[in-house]
Design an enzyme around this catalytic site. Structure first.
Site, PDB file in Angstrom:
ATOM      1  N   PHE A 172      -0.042  11.544   7.063  1.00 34.38           N
ATOM      2  CA  PHE A 172      -0.710  10.279   7.337  1.00 34.38           C
ATOM      3  C   PHE A 172      -1.952  10.161   6.471  1.00 34.38           C
ATOM      4  CE2 PHE A 172      -2.916   6.899   9.425  1.00 34.38           C
ATOM      5  CZ  PHE A 172      -1.878   6.035   9.736  1.00 34.38           C
ATOM      6  N   LYS A 221       6.398   7.374   0.445  1.00 40.51           N
ATOM      7  CA  LYS A 221       6.729   8.549   1.264  1.00 40.51           C
ATOM      8  C   LYS A 221       8.244   8.554   1.459  1.00 40.51           C
ATOM      9  CE  LYS A 221       3.715   8.005   4.889  1.00 40.51           C
ATOM     10  NZ  LYS A 221       2.885   8.385   6.064  1.00 40.51           N
ATOM     11  N   ARG A 263     -10.492   2.112   5.623  1.00 40.88           N
ATOM     12  CA  ARG A 263      -9.919   1.282   4.562  1.00 40.88           C
ATOM     13  C   ARG A 263     -10.827   1.257   3.332  1.00 40.88           C
ATOM     14  NH1 ARG A 263      -5.553  -1.691   6.544  1.00 40.88           N
ATOM     15  NH2 ARG A 263      -5.696  -2.396   8.691  1.00 40.88           N
ATOM     16  N   ASP A 267       0.826  -1.195   0.000  1.00 43.28           N
ATOM     17  CA  ASP A 267       0.000   0.000   0.000  1.00 43.28           C
ATOM     18  C   ASP A 267       0.869   1.257   0.000  1.00 43.28           C
ATOM     19  OD1 ASP A 267       0.975  -0.547   2.541  1.00 43.28           O
ATOM     20  OD2 ASP A 267      -0.962  -0.453   3.546  1.00 43.28           O
ATOM     21  N   ASP A 324       7.065   3.375   3.721  1.00 43.91           N
ATOM     22  CA  ASP A 324       7.306   4.375   4.750  1.00 43.91           C
ATOM     23  C   ASP A 324       8.792   4.275   5.117  1.00 43.91           C
ATOM     24  OD1 ASP A 324       6.273   6.282   6.606  1.00 43.91           O
ATOM     25  OD2 ASP A 324       6.175   4.754   8.148  1.00 43.91           O
ATOM     26  N   ASP A 371      -5.509   2.327   6.630  1.00 47.86           N
ATOM     27  CA  ASP A 371      -6.361   2.629   7.774  1.00 47.86           C
ATOM     28  C   ASP A 371      -5.733   3.605   8.755  1.00 47.86           C
ATOM     29  OD1 ASP A 371      -4.365   0.697   8.759  1.00 47.86           O
ATOM     30  OD2 ASP A 371      -5.563   0.718  10.587  1.00 47.86           O
TER      31      ASP A 371
HETATM   32  P1  IMP Z   1       7.404   0.378   6.602  1.00 47.05           P
HETATM   33  O1  IMP Z   1       7.778   0.834   5.217  1.00 47.05           O
HETATM   34  O2  IMP Z   1       8.061  -0.911   7.011  1.00 47.05           O
HETATM   35  O3  IMP Z   1       7.614   1.460   7.636  1.00 47.05           O
HETATM   36  O4  IMP Z   1       5.880  -0.017   6.670  1.00 47.05           O
HETATM   37  C1  IMP Z   1       4.933   0.669   5.997  1.00 47.05           C
HETATM   38  C2  IMP Z   1       3.592   0.273   6.578  1.00 47.05           C
HETATM   39  O5  IMP Z   1       3.217   1.205   7.582  1.00 47.05           O
HETATM   40  C3  IMP Z   1       2.526   0.344   5.523  1.00 47.05           C
HETATM   41  O6  IMP Z   1       2.368  -0.888   4.862  1.00 47.05           O
HETATM   42  C4  IMP Z   1       1.315   0.751   6.306  1.00 47.05           C
HETATM   43  O7  IMP Z   1       0.664  -0.387   6.825  1.00 47.05           O
HETATM   44  C5  IMP Z   1       1.869   1.585   7.441  1.00 47.05           C
HETATM   45  N1  IMP Z   1       1.792   3.029   7.112  1.00 47.05           N
HETATM   46  C6  IMP Z   1       2.813   3.850   6.836  1.00 47.05           C
HETATM   47  N2  IMP Z   1       2.407   5.095   6.554  1.00 47.05           N
HETATM   48  C7  IMP Z   1       1.057   5.070   6.636  1.00 47.05           C
HETATM   49  C8  IMP Z   1       0.033   6.071   6.416  1.00 47.05           C
HETATM   50  O8  IMP Z   1       0.261   7.238   6.068  1.00 47.05           O
HETATM   51  N3  IMP Z   1      -1.248   5.654   6.588  1.00 47.05           N
HETATM   52  C9  IMP Z   1      -1.577   4.374   6.954  1.00 47.05           C
HETATM   53  N4  IMP Z   1      -0.651   3.406   7.140  1.00 47.05           N
HETATM   54  C10 IMP Z   1       0.656   3.754   6.995  1.00 47.05           C
HETATM   55 MG    MG Z   2       1.100  -2.462   4.957  1.00 45.61          MG
END
Ligand code: IMP
Ligand code: MG
Length: 176
Positions: A153, A132, A166, A101, A104, A160
Site C-alpha cells: 500500500f 500493481k 497526498r 495514479d 490495482d 492517499d
Molecule cells: P482499481 O484498479 O479499480 O482497483 O482501482 C485502483 C484505485 O484504488 C486507485 O486509483 C487508487 O485510488 C486505489 N488504490 C489502489 N491501490 C492503492 C494504494 O496502494 N494506495 C492508495 N490507493 C490505492
Molecule cells: Mg484513483
C-alpha cells in the site's frame, strides 16, 4: 488531527518520478506527433501525476478531470464502477489518454476504457503512474506505465491513506 499510528517509508524519490514522467511525456509526444492529446485525470489520486505529465508533453494538450467510485461490500471493490463527476470537454474524435495514479484490480480502467470507446473517441490509451500487476482482477492493457511495484500500500504524489499523504512529493510505503 490525531497522531498517526502508521509511518511512511520511501519507495520512489521525487527525482525518480520526475525523470520517469519526462520519459513518458516524450514517448507520448513522439507517438502522437502532428496530432493533439486529451489527458483525462481520474480524481483525486491522479491529479498531481496528470499535471506533471502534461508539463512534459510537447504537442498540444487538452486536460480535464473526472471521478469515479466503485461500489462493493466492505473494503473489496465489487468491480461495479460509476461516474461521480464527468468530464466537460467532449471526447468524440479525440486522442484520449486516461491518466491514473495506480492500477490495482483494473476494474476502474476497464470501465473507463469502454466508456470512452462508446463515446467515439478516436483512440483511447491508458497511462498509469504505478502498476500493481499482482492485484489484477480484470485484464487491461496499460499503454504507458511509470513504475511497476509490488503489492504494497503506497501513498504520496496524489495517493492517499485515509485522505492523508497526498501532498508528499515522493511515493512511500505505509507501515502500520
Ligand atoms: P482499481 O484498479 O479499480 O482497483 O482501482 C485502483 C484505485 O484504488 C486507485 O486509483 C487508487 O485510488 C486505489 N488504490 C489502489 N491501490 C492503492 C494504494 O496502494 N494506495 C492508495 N490507493 C490505492
Ligand atoms: Mg484513483
Amino acid at each position: 488531527m490525531s497522531e498517526s499510528a502508521e509511518t511512511v517509508k520511501m519507495m520512489l524519490p521525487e527525482e525518480e518520478l520526475d525523470r520517469r514522467i519526462r520519459e513518458l511525456g516524450k514517448e507520448i509526444s513522439e507517438e502522437f506527433a502532428g496530432e493533439s492529446v486529451y489527458l483525462i485525470g481520474v480524481l483525486r489520486g491522479a491529479a498531481f501525476f496528470t499535471c506533471e505529465l502534461a508539463k512534459r508533453i510537447t504537442i498540444p494538450v487538452t486536460i480535464d478531470f473526472m471521478s469515479t467510485s466503485s461500489y462493493g461490500s466492505g473494503t473489496e471493490s465489487s468491480g461495479e464502477v460509476v461516474v461521480k463527476h464527468d468530464v466537460e470537454i467532449p471526447v468524440e474524435g479525440r486522442n484520449i489518454i486516461i491518466c491514473e495514479d495506480i492500477i490495482d484490480s483494473g476494474n476502474t480502467l476497464h470501465f473507463l476504457l469502454k466508456l470512452f470507446r462508446d463515446r467515439k473517441a478516436k483512440t483511447v490509451k491508458l497511462c498509469a503512474m504505478l502498476d500493481k500487476p499482482d492485484r489484477r482482477e480484470v485484464d487491461v492493457k496499460v499503454d504507458y506505465t511509470g513504475f511497476t511495484i509490488p503489492d504494497e500500500f503506497v501513498v504520496g504524489y496524489g495517493l492517499d491513506y485515509d485522505q492523508k499523504y497526498r501532498n508528499l512529493p515522493y511515493i512511500g510505503v505505509v507501515e502500520f
